[in-house]
Design a protein around this motif. Structure first.
Motif, short mmCIF file in Angstrom:
data_model
loop_
_atom_site.label_atom_id
_atom_site.label_comp_id
_atom_site.label_asym_id
_atom_site.label_seq_id
_atom_site.Cartn_x
_atom_site.Cartn_y
_atom_site.Cartn_z
N LYS A 104 0.83 -1.21 0.00
CA LYS A 104 0.00 0.00 0.00
C LYS A 104 0.87 1.26 0.00
O LYS A 104 0.56 2.23 -0.69
N LYS A 105 1.97 1.23 0.76
CA LYS A 105 2.84 2.41 0.82
C LYS A 105 3.44 2.70 -0.55
O LYS A 105 3.47 3.86 -0.97
N ASN A 109 0.89 4.23 -2.82
CA ASN A 109 0.66 5.64 -2.48
C ASN A 109 1.79 6.52 -2.98
O ASN A 109 1.55 7.64 -3.44
N LYS A 137 -3.59 13.04 2.08
CA LYS A 137 -4.28 12.37 3.19
C LYS A 137 -3.56 11.09 3.60
O LYS A 137 -3.73 10.61 4.71
N HIS A 138 -2.77 10.54 2.70
CA HIS A 138 -2.11 9.26 2.93
C HIS A 138 -0.68 9.41 3.44
O HIS A 138 0.02 8.40 3.61
#
Length: 122
Positions: A3-4, A7, A61-62
């Motif tokens: 996920k990182k 992003n 936001k992430h």
């Protein structure tokens, strides 16, 4: 793909969108004698910046704000690439060294100590 990483790739995509405003700006300045082309590229610059602003608000936001802004420095890489692709500019050794230096700093910022500790345990 984690996920990182997804992003970070998304963040870089938004930074790339931002660099397109520079392309529109330079195209506008190259067409200063043609009011229609000048105004078209000038308007497109604002459209690109508006799209960038909306995307930026969503993507940060992430991330911690410091990490997001550190990644914006990669605009140097994208701008240099666009200069070659769209304007036939030449990349010098100093340009490459500078971009590598920025890239290294961005990688360091994106790799927090928690990730390094987890990698060392494996």
């Amino acid at each position: 793909m984690g996920k990182k990483l997804k992003n970070i790739i998304l963040l870089q995509g938004v930074v790339m969108v931002y660099t397109f405003s520079g392309i529109m700006s330079k195209k506008a300045s190259q067409n200063g004698n043609d009011p229609v082309k000048f105004l078209t590229f000038f308007a497109l610059e604002f459209v690109v910046l508006a799209i960038y602003g909306l995307l930026w608000q969503q993507v940060i936001k992430h991330f911690e704000l410091s990490v997001a802004y550190a990644n914006r420095s990669m605009a140097i890489l994208w701008s240099m690439l666009w200069a070659v692709v769209f304007f036939d500019d030449i990349i010098t050794g100093k340009n490459i060294f500078g971009v590598l230096f920025v890239l290294l700093g961005t990688i360091i910022i994106n790799t927090d100590t928690k990730d390094l500790e987890e990698a060392a345990d494996d």
